[in-house]
Design a protein around this motif. Structure first.
Motif, PDB file in Angstrom:
ATOM      1  N   LEU A  25       0.750  -1.206  -0.244  1.00  0.00           N
ATOM      2  CA  LEU A  25       0.155  -0.100   0.129  1.00  0.00           C
ATOM      3  C   LEU A  25       0.889   1.361   0.128  1.00  0.00           C
ATOM      4  CD1 LEU A  25      -2.768  -1.044   2.574  1.00  0.00           C
ATOM      5  CD2 LEU A  25      -2.916  -1.036   0.103  1.00  0.00           C
ATOM      6  N   PRO A  26       0.348   2.375  -0.418  1.00  0.00           N
ATOM      7  CA  PRO A  26       1.206   3.461  -0.551  1.00  0.00           C
ATOM      8  C   PRO A  26       0.732   4.155   0.892  1.00  0.00           C
ATOM      9  CG  PRO A  26      -0.883   3.917  -1.527  1.00  0.00           C
ATOM     10  CD  PRO A  26      -0.924   2.300  -1.358  1.00  0.00           C
ATOM     11  N   VAL A  27       2.091   4.558   1.699  1.00  0.00           N
ATOM     12  CA  VAL A  27       1.646   5.258   2.923  1.00  0.00           C
ATOM     13  C   VAL A  27       1.242   6.713   2.956  1.00  0.00           C
ATOM     14  CG1 VAL A  27       2.988   5.527   5.116  1.00  0.00           C
ATOM     15  CG2 VAL A  27       3.491   3.629   3.726  1.00  0.00           C
ATOM     16  N   PRO A  28       0.045   6.748   3.385  1.00  0.00           N
ATOM     17  CA  PRO A  28      -0.325   8.305   3.638  1.00  0.00           C
ATOM     18  C   PRO A  28       0.664   9.204   4.453  1.00  0.00           C
ATOM     19  CG  PRO A  28      -1.942   6.674   4.138  1.00  0.00           C
ATOM     20  CD  PRO A  28      -0.671   5.864   4.331  1.00  0.00           C
ATOM     21  N   PHE A  76      -3.402  -6.216   6.992  1.00  0.00           N
ATOM     22  CA  PHE A  76      -2.361  -6.132   7.661  1.00  0.00           C
ATOM     23  C   PHE A  76      -2.314  -4.551   8.327  1.00  0.00           C
ATOM     24  CE2 PHE A  76       1.517  -7.140   9.901  1.00  0.00           C
ATOM     25  CZ  PHE A  76       2.315  -6.128   9.737  1.00  0.00           C
ATOM     26  N   PHE A  77      -2.585  -3.543   7.455  1.00  0.00           N
ATOM     27  CA  PHE A  77      -2.581  -2.262   7.841  1.00  0.00           C
ATOM     28  C   PHE A  77      -3.436  -2.124   8.836  1.00  0.00           C
ATOM     29  CE2 PHE A  77      -3.888   2.323   7.688  1.00  0.00           C
ATOM     30  CZ  PHE A  77      -2.520   2.858   7.639  1.00  0.00           C
ATOM     31  N   ILE A  78      -4.770  -2.253   8.644  1.00  0.00           N
ATOM     32  CA  ILE A  78      -5.812  -2.277   9.450  1.00  0.00           C
ATOM     33  C   ILE A  78      -5.555  -2.808  10.986  1.00  0.00           C
ATOM     34  CG2 ILE A  78      -8.328  -2.810   9.907  1.00  0.00           C
ATOM     35  CD1 ILE A  78      -8.012  -0.459   8.116  1.00  0.00           C
ATOM     36  N   LEU A  79      -5.002  -4.100  10.887  1.00  0.00           N
ATOM     37  CA  LEU A  79      -4.837  -4.850  11.940  1.00  0.00           C
ATOM     38  C   LEU A  79      -3.657  -4.337  13.103  1.00  0.00           C
ATOM     39  CD1 LEU A  79      -5.145  -7.665  13.402  1.00  0.00           C
ATOM     40  CD2 LEU A  79      -3.144  -8.800  12.081  1.00  0.00           C
ATOM     41  N   LEU A  88       8.053  -0.868   8.853  1.00  0.00           N
ATOM     42  CA  LEU A  88       7.407  -2.001   7.962  1.00  0.00           C
ATOM     43  C   LEU A  88       6.708  -1.580   6.898  1.00  0.00           C
ATOM     44  CD1 LEU A  88       6.685  -4.869  10.593  1.00  0.00           C
ATOM     45  CD2 LEU A  88       8.415  -4.729   9.072  1.00  0.00           C
ATOM     46  N   LEU A  89       5.689  -0.483   7.389  1.00  0.00           N
ATOM     47  CA  LEU A  89       4.685  -0.189   6.482  1.00  0.00           C
ATOM     48  C   LEU A  89       5.444   0.727   5.569  1.00  0.00           C
ATOM     49  CD1 LEU A  89       1.675   0.982   9.127  1.00  0.00           C
ATOM     50  CD2 LEU A  89       1.851  -1.061   7.725  1.00  0.00           C
ATOM     51  N   MET A  90       6.506   1.436   5.860  1.00  0.00           N
ATOM     52  CA  MET A  90       7.361   2.374   4.867  1.00  0.00           C
ATOM     53  C   MET A  90       8.171   1.557   4.057  1.00  0.00           C
ATOM     54  SD  MET A  90       6.513   5.562   5.366  1.00  0.00           S
ATOM     55  CE  MET A  90       8.094   6.191   4.318  1.00  0.00           C
ATOM     56  N   ARG A  91       8.356   0.266   4.384  1.00  0.00           N
ATOM     57  CA  ARG A  91       9.075  -0.821   3.382  1.00  0.00           C
ATOM     58  C   ARG A  91      10.567  -0.621   3.703  1.00  0.00           C
ATOM     59  NH1 ARG A  91       4.727   0.396   0.100  1.00  0.00           N
ATOM     60  NH2 ARG A  91       6.140   1.360  -1.341  1.00  0.00           N
ATOM     61  N   TRP A  92      10.969   0.042   4.638  1.00  0.00           N
ATOM     62  CA  TRP A  92      12.539   0.333   4.937  1.00  0.00           C
ATOM     63  C   TRP A  92      12.937  -1.085   5.465  1.00  0.00           C
ATOM     64  CZ3 TRP A  92      11.177   5.020   8.581  1.00  0.00           C
ATOM     65  CH2 TRP A  92      10.995   6.041   8.054  1.00  0.00           C
TER      66      TRP A  92
END
Length: 240
Positions: A83-86, A158-161, A223-227
């Protein structure tokens, strides 16, 4: 598996260091002195609440470690679409950092007997924490409006969780913080040192919990930023 073991080892090390700082590693039977001369009139130590918090953090840390492990395993499958990170997540992350810093300054004010500092610190912590939760809701709403939750995508689930579980833990902390704030604002200025002596432990426990949630969110944010993509590939190569 390697990643979850590494994460849990780091969390265990942090918990052990924190417990040692509380004096729980002391050996009173080795203290030099004459029997019967111990001072039983002073306030008894209160490690029970600290031990309880340490146990809860260990359980919560294990839960988040499992989430991180599930992310590593699930992100390698073919149906995973990142997902793109807001952009609002950057702002909300800064708010959580500010909240943690404000609560640490509250601990310092409580130790100095500064009631005004405790009140302002608790207020700043609560407001910034609520703003952080609002930012998380805005991020979910932005992704939902863009249609990322309308299709079957494990990345969206996963983002929602992770945001929901982390937000619920923060809400629980806000309940404890609110109770401490009520005591602080109800305390008279004339007896500030005595009142703060009774709530100092509560402030310190809240600060420890807040720092833990900040650490967990920074890991989840990475994790969300895919670093951590390179780390994931290294772990997969080791397990192959």
């Amino acid at each position: 598996m390697v990643v979850i073991l590494l994460f849990m080892t780091i969390m265990a090390g942090i918990a052990g260091w924190w417990l040692l700082r509380q004096g729980l590693g002391a050996k009173p039977w080795l203290e030099v002195g004459i029997a019967g001369e111990a001072d039983w009139t002073g306030p008894a130590p209160r490690p029970t609440a600290k031990l309880g918090l340490a146990a809860f953090l260990a359980v919560a840390g294990s839960l988040f470690a499992l989430l991180v492990s599930a992310y590593f395993m699930r992100s390698g499958m073919a149906d995973w679409r990142p997902l793109p990170v807001p952009a609002v997540l950057w702002f909300s992350t800064g708010l959580l950092v500010l909240s943690s810093v404000a609560l640490q300054t509250t601990v310092t004010a409580a130790r100095r007997g500064e009631l005004d500092g405790v009140r302002s610190g608790l207020l700043a912590t609560g407001v910034s924490a609520l703003a952080f939760l609002a930012g998380q809701l805005l991020a979910c709403r932005e992704l939902g409006a863009a249609g990322y939750f309308a299709v079957a995508n494990p990345a969206g689930a996963f983002f929602i969780l992770v945001t929901t579980i982390h937000g619920l833990h923060l809400l629980g902390g806000l309940v404890a913080l609110g109770r401490t704030a009520v005591r602080a604002f109800a305390a008279p200025m004339a007896g500030a040192p005595e009142a703060l002596a009774g709530m100092r432990l509560s402030v310190e426990l809240c600060a420890t919990y807040w720092h833990f949630l900040l650490l967990v969110w920074l890991v989840l944010f990475a994790l969300l930023m895919r670093w951590t993509d390179d780390l994931i590939e290294i772990c997969r190569a080791l397990l192959a």
